[in-house]
Design a protein around this motif. Structure first.
Motif, PDB file in Angstrom:
ATOM      1  N   TYR A 379      -2.111  -6.887   1.998  1.00 22.69           N
ATOM      2  CA  TYR A 379      -3.471  -7.359   2.240  1.00 22.69           C
ATOM      3  C   TYR A 379      -4.282  -6.255   2.918  1.00 22.69           C
ATOM      4  CZ  TYR A 379      -1.602  -8.685   6.904  1.00 22.69           C
ATOM      5  OH  TYR A 379      -1.004  -8.693   8.140  1.00 22.69           O
ATOM      6  N   ILE A 380      -5.512  -6.554   3.282  1.00 22.21           N
ATOM      7  CA  ILE A 380      -6.474  -5.524   3.674  1.00 22.21           C
ATOM      8  C   ILE A 380      -5.959  -4.619   4.787  1.00 22.21           C
ATOM      9  CG2 ILE A 380      -8.744  -5.163   4.702  1.00 22.21           C
ATOM     10  CD1 ILE A 380      -9.674  -7.658   3.205  1.00 22.21           C
ATOM     11  N   THR A 381      -5.414  -5.210   5.843  1.00 18.13           N
ATOM     12  CA  THR A 381      -4.928  -4.396   6.953  1.00 18.13           C
ATOM     13  C   THR A 381      -3.837  -3.438   6.491  1.00 18.13           C
ATOM     14  OG1 THR A 381      -5.405  -6.214   8.472  1.00 18.13           O
ATOM     15  CG2 THR A 381      -3.960  -4.476   9.277  1.00 18.13           C
ATOM     16  N   GLY A 382      -2.936  -3.941   5.650  1.00 17.38           N
ATOM     17  CA  GLY A 382      -1.859  -3.097   5.141  1.00 17.38           C
ATOM     18  C   GLY A 382      -2.374  -1.963   4.284  1.00 17.38           C
ATOM     19  N   LYS A 383      -3.405  -2.244   3.493  1.00 14.94           N
ATOM     20  CA  LYS A 383      -3.985  -1.196   2.654  1.00 14.94           C
ATOM     21  C   LYS A 383      -4.609  -0.108   3.522  1.00 14.94           C
ATOM     22  CE  LYS A 383      -4.832  -4.444  -1.115  1.00 14.94           C
ATOM     23  NZ  LYS A 383      -5.827  -5.178  -1.929  1.00 14.94           N
ATOM     24  N   TYR A 384      -5.336  -0.556   4.539  1.00 13.65           N
ATOM     25  CA  TYR A 384      -5.975   0.409   5.426  1.00 13.65           C
ATOM     26  C   TYR A 384      -4.925   1.215   6.192  1.00 13.65           C
ATOM     27  CZ  TYR A 384      -9.180   2.221   8.979  1.00 13.65           C
ATOM     28  OH  TYR A 384      -9.901   3.038   9.796  1.00 13.65           O
ATOM     29  N   ARG A 385      -3.864   0.537   6.639  1.00 13.92           N
ATOM     30  CA  ARG A 385      -2.803   1.224   7.382  1.00 13.92           C
ATOM     31  C   ARG A 385      -2.164   2.321   6.522  1.00 13.92           C
ATOM     32  NH1 ARG A 385       0.023  -0.607  11.804  1.00 13.92           N
ATOM     33  NH2 ARG A 385      -0.474  -2.791  11.401  1.00 13.92           N
ATOM     34  N   MET A 386      -1.935   2.027   5.253  1.00  9.24           N
ATOM     35  CA  MET A 386      -1.318   3.011   4.369  1.00  9.24           C
ATOM     36  C   MET A 386      -2.245   4.201   4.123  1.00  9.24           C
ATOM     37  SD  MET A 386       1.792   2.113   3.609  1.00  9.24           S
ATOM     38  CE  MET A 386       1.758   1.975   5.398  1.00  9.24           C
ATOM     39  N   PHE A 387      -3.528   3.918   3.969  1.00 11.19           N
ATOM     40  CA  PHE A 387      -4.497   5.004   3.799  1.00 11.19           C
ATOM     41  C   PHE A 387      -4.511   5.896   5.036  1.00 11.19           C
ATOM     42  CE2 PHE A 387      -8.892   6.672   3.992  1.00 11.19           C
ATOM     43  CZ  PHE A 387      -8.924   7.345   2.779  1.00 11.19           C
ATOM     44  N   ARG A 388      -4.436   5.265   6.211  1.00 13.63           N
ATOM     45  CA  ARG A 388      -4.414   6.028   7.460  1.00 13.63           C
ATOM     46  C   ARG A 388      -3.136   6.856   7.581  1.00 13.63           C
ATOM     47  NH1 ARG A 388      -7.859   3.933  11.458  1.00 13.63           N
ATOM     48  NH2 ARG A 388      -7.027   5.501  12.865  1.00 13.63           N
ATOM     49  N   LEU A 389      -2.014   6.315   7.126  1.00 15.53           N
ATOM     50  CA  LEU A 389      -0.775   7.093   7.141  1.00 15.53           C
ATOM     51  C   LEU A 389      -0.944   8.353   6.294  1.00 15.53           C
ATOM     52  CD1 LEU A 389       2.193   7.538   7.834  1.00 15.53           C
ATOM     53  CD2 LEU A 389       2.807   6.033   5.925  1.00 15.53           C
ATOM     54  N   GLY A 390      -1.610   8.212   5.157  1.00 15.26           N
ATOM     55  CA  GLY A 390      -1.890   9.383   4.332  1.00 15.26           C
ATOM     56  C   GLY A 390      -2.734  10.404   5.064  1.00 15.26           C
ATOM     57  N   GLN A 391      -3.707   9.932   5.840  1.00 15.00           N
ATOM     58  CA  GLN A 391      -4.536  10.851   6.621  1.00 15.00           C
ATOM     59  C   GLN A 391      -3.715  11.572   7.686  1.00 15.00           C
ATOM     60  OE1 GLN A 391      -7.597   8.051   7.896  1.00 15.00           O
ATOM     61  NE2 GLN A 391      -9.054   9.050   6.524  1.00 15.00           N
ATOM     62  N   ILE A 392      -2.767  10.850   8.282  1.00 16.47           N
ATOM     63  CA  ILE A 392      -1.884  11.483   9.270  1.00 16.47           C
ATOM     64  C   ILE A 392      -1.090  12.610   8.611  1.00 16.47           C
ATOM     65  CG2 ILE A 392       0.160  11.108  10.704  1.00 16.47           C
ATOM     66  CD1 ILE A 392      -0.883   8.294  11.244  1.00 16.47           C
ATOM     67  N   ILE A 393      -0.582  12.340   7.427  1.00 17.06           N
ATOM     68  CA  ILE A 393       0.170  13.367   6.691  1.00 17.06           C
ATOM     69  C   ILE A 393      -0.706  14.589   6.456  1.00 17.06           C
ATOM     70  CG2 ILE A 393       1.259  13.893   4.468  1.00 17.06           C
ATOM     71  CD1 ILE A 393       2.119  10.904   4.390  1.00 17.06           C
ATOM     72  N   ARG A 394      -1.949  14.355   6.043  1.00 15.28           N
ATOM     73  CA  ARG A 394      -2.864  15.482   5.801  1.00 15.28           C
ATOM     74  C   ARG A 394      -3.127  16.244   7.093  1.00 15.28           C
ATOM     75  NH1 ARG A 394      -4.046  19.296   2.673  1.00 15.28           N
ATOM     76  NH2 ARG A 394      -3.529  17.798   1.030  1.00 15.28           N
TER      77      ARG A 394
END
Length: 873
Positions: A379-394
């Protein structure tokens, strides 16, 4: 009531034949109050085929014949001078239709990108246009000719035609029923030019033109006036501004725009092969960091749309402040001597898993409100959390990864579950924004309005497992049948220490059982409850809001349930055997990647080797992997929890560092360095030590260590013999007579003789017999398998369990059928599929939750018939 179903298929192809006999018998006992209903299902499949040597497939033969046919040779002869000129220009002999098609693909791709050979004075611009036109004409001739054969249409387009027809049929089946609300509205398939051409030819709608990049078919099912019909549209996407679609009448449907579904069905069925392998001539299968205001403003608009109906704001001002900080600041992470990074993480926040709800769960009765995305889904929070994890990787690896993405630099692999695939896509979106102008795919086109996403996102491939066999994935899931693990797991769940822990918490569990409306009695019940409560709490749902308990008690309850569940999780993966069999394949994959990087480092191959390996998996796999590597902190692995395994090289030595991000708080972008036990306690683990530790966790033969002797073992009906050991009196008499044994009127003696007789077979051909000790030859194979599954609600007599195990080689397993009927149905079907060499794929749609006993039995026989006429006379 006894129901017997038998299916026999016999195909005679020669006097010398290979015989494969597959028999599966299942006895299911369902207790309905005092009445016992016994259902017996027998499925027999007999396939007799000729033993054949290697040969070209029928498809290859037809294509070869087409390429060398008289019309094709005549066409090439007519264009001999043209082909000779083109050969000189491109520096390669273009002599057959295959070479022409290959040249067409090169010229077409370059032309679409605006590249011209004439700009390098290799030919005039006018002649280049003529070359492309002529090459396209010849290539289209080849394509039309190749796919004009009915056999080719069946073998190349048939499986896709079957898939499309199946989807239409299933929609008609569920229309206006309760299942319809969960049925997909859209089926979307992405494929290649040749497949589109072949499909259009098969459906009788091909216009004999190039199918351009993005060419699309739209197949629609309509219903009016009590009739179903199909419409097919085509968008050739020739011009950027042309979004129109063309209605294509199907030949064979009377020329009208609407094709009656029955006609469409008949036309489709003619294209679907009955046996693809056989028709092919195959007897046996061969197997973001964001850095400009435009993107920032667009993200803000997107996030506003993601707010959760006013109650919970997923993206607030504080989050946007952190996001803005991310855009301008670089996370300090030492990558100066980094050579490879591998990331393994849990999926994002999801709704409660399918089938896990409790009778008194206040959020279960209104799924459209409390889980609109669907059970088990992100759901929305999970989608946002995953996008943020990608930003952390970057942020962590920006300098190492570089600003320009290329297809070879990242390998992404996900579990086949939707929540994991969506998580993987979102992580990659955050980690690989199209910063470079040449990667922003909305640029350079006259009509690019509404495509701002081209500045934010770029497609990156994700590899996965087919959904229908997702539990076969031993790399990123822990569900594949493994008797060794299941035995250890059962022992763990029923160990003295586990029983003592449950006894200490008996009063607490009784209170919880009353609240949720279901008995919480064993450790797996507690683990299931934890899954539900954790998922609901992460979404902000509280049972106390419905006055089912106080808020204080709810907090205490979640803490205690989490404590007990963690005991179970830690205990589950504590065994060395379980670590090897559940985590070993993933440990082997990570080690293989490190080894390969070391092998290619500073060689020409290094430029094509991935910089990042990215794996998306589940909580249990994360727990197990951390335990296996000796870095587990005995805490919950939250949604998005991620391990970063880095390979460094300095002072002529390689070493491994492992970082962990538990993603507990939105503002916490820090990662924790985890020293590996067994590496001397330092932060850097010398690669040789890491390698030694990993190799101890990798099974030599997964199936053998699991207790699976042969993937291709199949079945016979000895379950009635097993059942006799639990019967008495008239029932035992009837079973003995039914099996046509010589009856001595001494049931005990008869039973001993029957058991001893079958033990001879089991000792020779059972699944517990090593392959090199089986009584088989190169001319025949005989394998036997048995299994007993009983509900936890009943207790089997010790004598029955011992006899089933010793005389019949049957593993006896107690499971929670009442609460996990769907899961157990999938397991039984998978057992049958495995033990019938995929000959029988399914025997149950759903096991009744009142079932108390299932006895499975299978035999597989494969041999050569020398005197086949006696069989059929």
């Amino acid at each position: 009531m006894v129901a017997v179903v038998m299916l026999a298929v016999v195909v005679v192809l020669s006097a010398v034949m290979l015989v494969v006999i597959v028999v599966v018998m299942v006895i299911v006992v369902v207790v309905l109050s005092a009445v016992m209903l016994v259902v017996m299902v027998i499925v027999v499949v007999m396939v007799i085929v000729v033993v054949m040597g290697p040969q070209d497939t029928i498809y290859d033969a037809i294509i070869m014949a087409s390429a060398n046919s008289e019309p094709t040779r005549a066409l090439l002869a007519d264009n001999r001078e043209f082909l000779a000129n083109v050969s000189k220009i491109v520096g390669r002999n273009i002599t057959d239709i295959y070479e022409v098609f290959r040249l067409y693909q090169v010229l077409y791709a370059e032309r679409k990108r605006g590249y011209r050979w004439s700009e390098f004075y290799l030919m005039s611009a006018k002649y280049e246009s003529q070359v492309l036109d002529k090459v396209t004409e010849l290539a289209l001739y080849g394509l039309n000719d190749w796919f004009s054969s009915t056999a080719i249409k069946r073998l190349r387009a048939g499986p896709l035609v079957a898939e499309l027809l199946k989807n239409f049929n299933n929609k008609i089946k569920v229309y206006n029923k309760s299942e319809d609300q969960r049925f997909p509205k859209l089926f979307h398939y992405t494929t290649h030019e040749i497949m589109i051409i072949c499909l259009m030819q098969a459906l009788g709608i091909y216009n004999k033109q190039v199918v351009p990049f993005g060419g699309a078919l739209f197949l629609e099912l309509h219903y009016k006036s009590d009739q179903y019909f199909v419409r097919i549209y085509y968008n050739n996407f020739t011009f950027w501004g042309n979004y129109g679609t063309h209605l294509l009448p199907m030949s064979g449907c009377g020329g009208g725009d609407d094709c009656p579904f029955n006609k469409y069905k008949n036309l489709s069925q003619q294209l679907i092969p009955d046996d693809w392998d056989k028709e092919c001539g195959l007897r046996d299968k061969e197997v973001v960091a964001i850095n400009n205001n435009r993107r920032k403003n667009l993200l803000e608009r997107i996030h506003k749309k993601f707010r959760n109906n006013g109650k919970q704001v997923v993206v607030g001002a504080q989050d946007m402040s952190i996001l803005t900080q991310l855009m301008t600041q670089s996370q300090k992470h030492d990558t100066s001597d980094l050579k490879l990074v591998q990331i393994v993480h849990r999926n994002g926040d999801t709704n409660v898993k399918s089938g896990y709800r409790y009778p008194n769960d206040p959020f279960a009765n209104n799924p459209d409100k409390y889980a609109p995305e669907g059970e088990s889904q992100l759901y929305i929070t999970g989608k946002y959390r995953m996008f943020r994890l990608g930003q952390i990787i970057r942020q962590m690896y920006d300098q190492y990864l570089g600003s320009n993405y290329s297809a070879w630099e990242v390998y992404s692999r996900s579990s086949g579950r939707k929540r994991c695939l969506e998580s993987a896509a979102l992580v990659l979106a955050g980690a690989y924004p199209p910063n470079a102008t040449q990667l922003q795919w909305d640029r350079g086109h006259e009509d690019a309005s509404g495509s701002e996403l081209g500045h934010l996102w770029q497609p990156i491939p994700i590899y996965t497992y087919p959904l229908e066999s997702v539990n076969e994935d031993i790399l990123l899931r822990h569900m594949k049948h493994c008797p060794t693990v299941e035995t250890i797991d059962n022992s763990s769940a029923n160990s003295e220490s586990t029983r003592a822990l449950l006894a200490q918490n008996r009063e607490f569990l009784a209170n919880i059982s009353a609240i949720v409306g279901e008995n919480i009695t064993d450790i797996d019940d507690v683990a299931k409850l934890y899954d539900v409560l954790y998922a609901e709490h992460k979404r902000g749902y509280r049972w106390s809001d419905f006055h089912l308990m106080s808020a204080k008690y709810e907090t205490q309850m979640l803490a205690k349930v989490t404590e007990l569940a963690l005991y179970r999780f830690v205990d589950q993966f504590n065994s060395t055997e379980v670590k090897r069999l559940r985590m070993g394949p993933l440990v082997a994959e990570l080690l293989k990647n490190f080894n390969n990087k070391i092998r290619v480092y500073n060689t020409s191959e290094d430029q094509w080797f991935p910089k990042l390996f990215h794996y998306t998996t589940h909580e249990y796999m994360m727990l197990g992997l951390m335990q296996a590597l000796g870095v587990y902190n005995k805490q919950v692995v939250p949604f998005g929890g991620a391990l970063f395994l880095e390979l460094h090289h300095k002072s002529d030595q390689y070493f491994v560092r492992i970082f962990y991000n538990n993603f507990t708080f939105w503002g916490d972008f820090g990662t924790n360095l985890l020293p590996m036990s067994g590496c001397g306690g330092g932060d850097d683990c010398p690669f040789n030590k890491y390698k030694d530790l990993s190799q101890q966790l990798i099974p030599d033969d997964w199936e053998k260590e699991c207790g699976l002797r042969d993937k291709e073992v199949v079945a016979i009906n000895n379950n009635r013999r097993i059942l006799m050991n639990g019967a008495n009196g008239t029932t035992l008499d009837d079973l003995i007579q039914f099996l046509k044994y010589n009856h001595t009127n001494d049931n005990e003696s008869d039973l001993k003789a029957i058991n001893a007789g079958f033990q001879v077979i089991s000792d020779k051909y059972g699944t517990n017999v090593a392959e090199d000790q089986k009584h088989t030859s190169r001319n025949h194979v005989l394998n036997v398998a048995n299994r007993v599954i009983n509900s936890k609600k009943i207790v089997l007599l010790d004598d029955f369990v011992i006899t089933a195990s010793e005389s019949y080689g049957a593993e006896v397993q107690a499971v929670d059928i009442a609460n996990n009927a769907v899961k157990e149905t999938a397991y039984v079907n998978e057992w049958v599929k495995r033990h019938t060499n995929n000959k029988i794929k399914k025997i149950f749609d759903k096991i009744d939750d009142k079932t108390t006993l299932i006895i499975l039995n299978a035999i597989y026989f494969k041999g050569i018939l020398i005197y086949s006429k006696h069989l059929f006379n």
